[in-house]
Design an enzyme around this catalytic site. Structure first.
Site, PDB file in Angstrom:
ATOM      1  N   HIS A 236      64.363  93.438 -14.415  1.00 31.89           N
ATOM      2  CA  HIS A 236      65.184  92.378 -13.477  1.00 31.89           C
ATOM      3  C   HIS A 236      64.014  91.287 -13.180  1.00 31.89           C
ATOM      4  CE1 HIS A 236      67.785  95.776 -11.842  1.00 31.89           C
ATOM      5  NE2 HIS A 236      68.061  95.611 -13.116  1.00 31.89           N
TER       6      HIS A 236
ATOM      7  N   CYS B 212      62.033  76.474 -13.576  1.00 31.79           N
ATOM      8  CA  CYS B 212      62.788  75.418 -13.207  1.00 31.79           C
ATOM      9  C   CYS B 212      64.167  75.301 -13.674  1.00 31.79           C
ATOM     10  CB  CYS B 212      61.901  74.201 -13.891  1.00 31.79           C
ATOM     11  SG  CYS B 212      63.020  72.714 -13.601  1.00 31.79           S
TER      12      CYS B 212
ATOM     13  N   ASN C 120      61.870  97.028 -10.875  1.00 36.59           N
ATOM     14  CA  ASN C 120      61.229  96.397  -9.467  1.00 36.59           C
ATOM     15  C   ASN C 120      60.574  94.983 -10.249  1.00 36.59           C
ATOM     16  OD1 ASN C 120      61.715  98.642  -8.311  1.00 36.59           O
ATOM     17  ND2 ASN C 120      59.579  99.526  -8.641  1.00 36.59           N
TER      18      ASN C 120
ATOM     19  N   SER D 101      68.318 104.534  -6.877  1.00 33.60           N
ATOM     20  CA  SER D 101      69.579 105.133  -6.456  1.00 33.60           C
ATOM     21  C   SER D 101      70.477 105.012  -7.542  1.00 33.60           C
ATOM     22  CB  SER D 101      70.190 104.097  -5.491  1.00 33.60           C
ATOM     23  OG  SER D 101      70.170 102.977  -5.837  1.00 33.60           O
TER      24      SER D 101
ATOM     25  N   CYS E  34      59.149  67.828 -13.811  1.00 31.60           N
ATOM     26  CA  CYS E  34      60.319  67.216 -13.979  1.00 31.60           C
ATOM     27  C   CYS E  34      61.083  66.802 -12.651  1.00 31.60           C
ATOM     28  CB  CYS E  34      61.515  67.794 -14.928  1.00 31.60           C
ATOM     29  SG  CYS E  34      62.274  69.270 -14.130  1.00 31.60           S
TER      30      CYS E  34
ATOM     31  N   ARG F  99      59.689  87.949   0.811  1.00 31.02           N
ATOM     32  CA  ARG F  99      59.149  89.238   0.023  1.00 31.02           C
ATOM     33  C   ARG F  99      58.205  89.125  -0.637  1.00 31.02           C
ATOM     34  NH1 ARG F  99      64.300  90.382  -3.601  1.00 31.02           N
ATOM     35  NH2 ARG F  99      62.947  92.148  -4.350  1.00 31.02           N
TER      36      ARG F  99
HETATM   37  C1  BV8 Z   1      74.558  92.410 -15.783  1.00 31.01           C
HETATM   38  C2  BV8 Z   1      66.231  91.375  -8.921  1.00 31.01           C
HETATM   39  C3  BV8 Z   1      75.898  91.458 -17.387  1.00 31.01           C
HETATM   40  C4  BV8 Z   1      66.503  90.600  -7.627  1.00 31.01           C
HETATM   41  C5  BV8 Z   1      68.071  93.128  -9.050  1.00 31.01           C
HETATM   42  C6  BV8 Z   1      78.586  97.692 -15.171  1.00 31.01           C
HETATM   43  C7  BV8 Z   1      78.288  97.001 -16.469  1.00 31.01           C
HETATM   44  C8  BV8 Z   1      77.440  95.886 -16.186  1.00 31.01           C
HETATM   45  C9  BV8 Z   1      77.025  95.175 -14.951  1.00 31.01           C
HETATM   46  C10 BV8 Z   1      77.562  95.782 -13.757  1.00 31.01           C
HETATM   47  C11 BV8 Z   1      78.535  96.895 -13.992  1.00 31.01           C
HETATM   48  N1  BV8 Z   1      78.959  97.270 -12.667  1.00 31.01           N
HETATM   49  C12 BV8 Z   1      78.635  96.200 -11.773  1.00 31.01           C
HETATM   50  C13 BV8 Z   1      77.827  95.361 -12.360  1.00 31.01           C
HETATM   51  C14 BV8 Z   1      77.297  94.285 -11.968  1.00 31.01           C
HETATM   52  C15 BV8 Z   1      75.920  94.556 -11.265  1.00 31.01           C
HETATM   53  C16 BV8 Z   1      75.687  95.611 -10.696  1.00 31.01           C
HETATM   54  O1  BV8 Z   1      75.071  96.626 -11.185  1.00 31.01           O
HETATM   55  N2  BV8 Z   1      76.196  95.773  -9.574  1.00 31.01           N
HETATM   56  C17 BV8 Z   1      75.714  97.002  -8.743  1.00 31.01           C
HETATM   57  C18 BV8 Z   1      75.632  96.641  -7.059  1.00 31.01           C
HETATM   58  C19 BV8 Z   1      77.248  97.857  -8.804  1.00 31.01           C
HETATM   59  N3  BV8 Z   1      74.906  94.305 -12.337  1.00 31.01           N
HETATM   60  C20 BV8 Z   1      74.454  93.202 -12.621  1.00 31.01           C
HETATM   61  O2  BV8 Z   1      75.053  91.937 -12.028  1.00 31.01           O
HETATM   62  C21 BV8 Z   1      73.363  93.058 -13.753  1.00 31.01           C
HETATM   63  N4  BV8 Z   1      73.550  91.937 -14.758  1.00 31.01           N
HETATM   64  O3  BV8 Z   1      74.997  93.496 -16.005  1.00 31.01           O
HETATM   65  O4  BV8 Z   1      74.785  91.228 -16.635  1.00 31.01           O
HETATM   66  C22 BV8 Z   1      76.898  90.951 -16.509  1.00 31.01           C
HETATM   67  C23 BV8 Z   1      77.065  89.588 -16.525  1.00 31.01           C
HETATM   68  C24 BV8 Z   1      78.116  88.652 -15.675  1.00 31.01           C
HETATM   69  C25 BV8 Z   1      78.942  89.425 -15.102  1.00 31.01           C
HETATM   70  C26 BV8 Z   1      78.993  90.900 -15.087  1.00 31.01           C
HETATM   71  C27 BV8 Z   1      78.004  91.638 -15.792  1.00 31.01           C
HETATM   72  C28 BV8 Z   1      71.966  92.297 -13.131  1.00 31.01           C
HETATM   73  C29 BV8 Z   1      71.542  93.307 -12.295  1.00 31.01           C
HETATM   74  C30 BV8 Z   1      70.167  92.968 -11.568  1.00 31.01           C
HETATM   75  C31 BV8 Z   1      70.269  92.580 -10.076  1.00 31.01           C
HETATM   76  N5  BV8 Z   1      68.880  92.507  -9.666  1.00 31.01           N
HETATM   77  N6  BV8 Z   1      67.148  92.623  -8.394  1.00 31.01           N
HETATM   78  C32 BV8 Z   1      65.912  90.972  -6.480  1.00 31.01           C
HETATM   79  O5  BV8 Z   1      64.968  92.211  -6.637  1.00 31.01           O
HETATM   80  O6  BV8 Z   1      65.756  90.316  -5.726  1.00 31.01           O
HETATM   81  S1  BV8 Z   1      68.907  94.496  -8.448  1.00 31.01           S
HETATM   82  C33 BV8 Z   1      67.856  95.302  -7.318  1.00 31.01           C
HETATM   83  O7  BV8 Z   1      68.292  96.661  -7.261  1.00 31.01           O
HETATM   84  C34 BV8 Z   1      66.627  95.677  -7.472  1.00 31.01           C
HETATM   85  O8  BV8 Z   1      66.126  95.026  -8.975  1.00 31.01           O
HETATM   86  C35 BV8 Z   1      66.407  97.001  -7.397  1.00 31.01           C
HETATM   87  O9  BV8 Z   1      65.461  97.424  -8.243  1.00 31.01           O
HETATM   88  C36 BV8 Z   1      67.516  97.295  -7.945  1.00 31.01           C
HETATM   89  C37 BV8 Z   1      67.869  98.828  -8.036  1.00 31.01           C
HETATM   90  O10 BV8 Z   1      67.617  99.228  -6.779  1.00 31.01           O
HETATM   91  P1  BV8 Z   1      66.838 100.652  -6.877  1.00 31.01           P
HETATM   92  O11 BV8 Z   1      65.643 100.020  -7.496  1.00 31.01           O
HETATM   93  O12 BV8 Z   1      67.538 101.735  -7.411  1.00 31.01           O
HETATM   94  O13 BV8 Z   1      66.491 100.529  -5.273  1.00 31.01           O
HETATM   95  P2  BV8 Z   1      67.372 101.297  -4.213  1.00 31.01           P
HETATM   96  O14 BV8 Z   1      67.110 101.079  -2.989  1.00 31.01           O
HETATM   97  O15 BV8 Z   1      68.755 101.214  -4.429  1.00 31.01           O
HETATM   98  O16 BV8 Z   1      67.138 102.835  -4.151  1.00 31.01           O
HETATM   99  C38 BV8 Z   1      65.907 103.248  -3.870  1.00 31.01           C
HETATM  100  C39 BV8 Z   1      65.829 104.897  -4.464  1.00 31.01           C
HETATM  101  O17 BV8 Z   1      64.320 105.210  -4.293  1.00 31.01           O
HETATM  102  C40 BV8 Z   1      66.822 105.631  -3.503  1.00 31.01           C
HETATM  103  O18 BV8 Z   1      67.330 106.491  -4.648  1.00 31.01           O
HETATM  104  C41 BV8 Z   1      65.887 106.469  -2.691  1.00 31.01           C
HETATM  105  O19 BV8 Z   1      66.071 107.734  -2.350  1.00 31.01           O
HETATM  106  C42 BV8 Z   1      64.547 106.607  -3.364  1.00 31.01           C
HETATM  107  N7  BV8 Z   1      63.277 106.449  -2.962  1.00 31.01           N
HETATM  108  C43 BV8 Z   1      62.806 105.985  -1.637  1.00 31.01           C
HETATM  109  N8  BV8 Z   1      61.573 106.201  -1.373  1.00 31.01           N
HETATM  110  C44 BV8 Z   1      61.159 107.140  -2.446  1.00 31.01           C
HETATM  111  C45 BV8 Z   1      62.294 107.219  -3.518  1.00 31.01           C
HETATM  112  N9  BV8 Z   1      62.013 107.982  -4.428  1.00 31.01           N
HETATM  113  C46 BV8 Z   1      60.784 108.662  -4.484  1.00 31.01           C
HETATM  114  N10 BV8 Z   1      59.813 108.249  -3.659  1.00 31.01           N
HETATM  115  C47 BV8 Z   1      59.930 107.742  -2.369  1.00 31.01           C
HETATM  116  N11 BV8 Z   1      58.736 107.509  -1.825  1.00 31.01           N
HETATM  117 ZN    ZN Z   2      61.332  71.112 -14.395  1.00 29.22          ZN
END
Ligand code: BV8
Ligand code: ZN
Length: 251
Positions: free
Chosen positions: A119, A127, A102, A189, A150, A70
């Protein structure tokens, strides 16, 4: 649609405080694959296989292979008109906060300044031993990069699933949503929490909330305005030709 765009543009021009939340859809037109769309990144992988601390503990080389791929891809991509238009809006609106899910760093490259990276950032590495954090834009960090001071194993400076967001950043984001008059949710999304709840924090604070997306999302029904279209086309139209005292006329 015309009506909705003009309505939203007028609301933006009148507003003192605007907050925006972006997702991968804002970078899609830069050629960066989204996570869940047709060309979604997660299509080939399960998010749980790669973007979790457990995955990294189990197979750090595989996770680094994913992030190096990536980094290499993102490093070759440029901002698109959606990023540029958001930077322009920041210069036109007195209090403008850009919250992004993002990790690609393209909002900063486009000129946005008041950015909250919920995020993390793919160019940041930290580290796992001494927790030193550095910015490193080399496309490839190597299979198992080590800390210079380290020797500990480095990890990508992003928030994985199951990890908590930086509380300070999240609190700033919540405050920016609670206190704004207009919020735009662009290219997400609205699946990932807690980011997906921010629009409703804004709504409960009395803001008008608009969604810009190619398609409807689980949040659409609760939005005041839904603009279906490309971010790279819609956002520049909202930022064009303000022609008033606010308009620094940049760009
Ligand atoms: C947390 C970094 C507390 C890494 C990412 C309820 C409450 C709290 C937590 C949860 C909950 N339910 C579930 C959870 C857990 C989890 C979660 O949400 N899971 C989901 C899958 C259900 N959340 C977490 O774990 C979060 N932590 O809450 O801490 C905690 C602690 C311990 C235990 C529990 C809770 C942390 C979440 C962060 C994860 N890291 N990214 C990396 O990038 O490698 S998330 C990843 O998804 C990216 O950051 C990305 O940005 C993000 C969201 O996705 P989108 O940006 O929406 O992208 P997607 O492809 O899905 O959609 C694109 C959209 O664009 C589409 O709608 C499409 O139609 C549209 N589109 C496309 N092209 C265009 C367009 N629109 C306009 N123009 C275009 N041209
Ligand atoms: Zn270190």
């Amino acid at each position: 649609m015309e009506m909705a765009i003009n309505e939203l543009k007028e609301a933006l021009q009148k507003a003192e405080r605007v907050t925006v939340l972006t997702g991968a859809g804002v970078s899609a037109e830069s050629g960066i694959p989204t996570f869940r769309g047709a060309d979604g990144l997660w299509k080939n992988y399960q998010a749980t296989d790669l973007a979790t601390p457990e995955a990294f503990a189990r197979d750090p080389e595989l996770v680094w292979e994913f992030y190096n791929w990536r980094r290499d891809l993102i490093g070759q991509k440029a901002c698109n008109p959606a990023h540029t238009a958001l930077a322009r809006l920041e210069g036109l609106i007195p209090h403008f906060t850009l919250i992004t899910q993002n990790v690609d760093g393209l909002h900063l490259l486009a000129g946005s300044r008041h950015i909250l990276e919920l995020h993390g950032n793919i160019w940041r590495v930290q580290c796992t031993q001494c927790h030193a954090v550095t910015m490193d834009r080399s496309p490839h960090m190597g299979n198992l990069p080590r800390c210079r001071s380290c020797g500990g194993l480095l990890r990508p400076g992003v928030v994985w699933f199951g990890e908590s967001l930086d509380p300070d950043i999240l609190n700033q984001a919540i405050a920016a949503c609670r206190n704004c008059q207009v919020m735009m949710v662009i290219g997400t999304s609205s699946v990932v929490q807690p980011a997906a709840s921010l629009a409703f924090t804004a709504k409960s604070g009395g803001a008008r909330v608009a969604e810009i997306n190619l398609e409807r999302t689980p949040s659409s029904d609760r939005m005041d305005v839904v603009l279906l279209g490309k971010a790279g086309e819609m956002v520049p139209r909202l930022a064009a030709g303000w022609g008033n005292s606010r308009d620094q006329g940049a760009g």
